[in-house]
Write a protein that holds these residues in place. Sequence first.
Motif: not given
Length: 273
Positions: A24-45
């Motif tokens: 695991n030397s040199g192992l790196k984790l980058y985070t990318f922005d893949c967008g945003e979701l908004t929900f006007s009603e969360m009952d489904l979750f």
Amino acid sequence: MRIVILSLLISIYYGNLAAQETNNSGLKLYTFDCGELTFSEMDLFSTAGDYAGTTATFSDSCFLIRHKDGDLLWDLGLNVELIKEGPVQSGITTVSLNKSLVQQLEEIDLIPDDIEFVSISHSDYDHVLQNPSFPNATWIVNEKELSAMKKDGELAGMYSGFKNMKRIVFNGDYDVFGDGTVMILQTPGHTPGHTVLQVMLKETGPILLSGDLYHQAKSRELKRVPRFNYDEAQTRQSFERFEKIAAELDAKVIIQHESTDIEALPKLPNYLQ
Ligand SMILES: [Zn+2]
């Protein structure tokens, strides 16, 4: 004689340590922005009914794992057309995207052809839509998820870009680089072949990327299951498996749609290691 045995034991001990460290030397984790979701009603979750009348905003995140033997892109986000179109609303959901994966790879001097492997936590649209950007990558895919994605035996529509990619199809868990540092773990229930990713970083320690096993910190806390999951009982078994692994490894859990988790991660060009 004693000195010879002692130095032999020392060299075996340090030899093993060195082998573990080079994995695991040199192992790196980058985070990318893949967008945003908004929900006007969360009952489904929540099948418990307790989210009714509430709203939420989800981060959509993707990750790059750089390993000495190759690069793995985990999840492929929302569609690039949204960058020009701006936020698009459909029913209770509004989606938006500011930057493509290709643009973000450029920020760390990479191009799509540098990416050897792509894999998705599951096949919902917000995790797959930039698949056409990586035609030369090898797609690592859970067999059950692949079957669920096929329509009349074909990958079509939003999955079309996957069709001609080289493919590794697996069952159960999958050790991406064969050394235990990057493991795709099966956690079905949200979809038939849903998976999470375990990354054994050297400095940060073990990381678990949730996929959509949980959508929010509170759904993990309250063990809530979305109404649209493929199988609730299977989801709950996957909760148990995931929490057991998280506890055993003392892993840092990153819920991919939980903006609090994502905002706390290093921004490009920075990374966890
Ligand atoms: Zn999702």
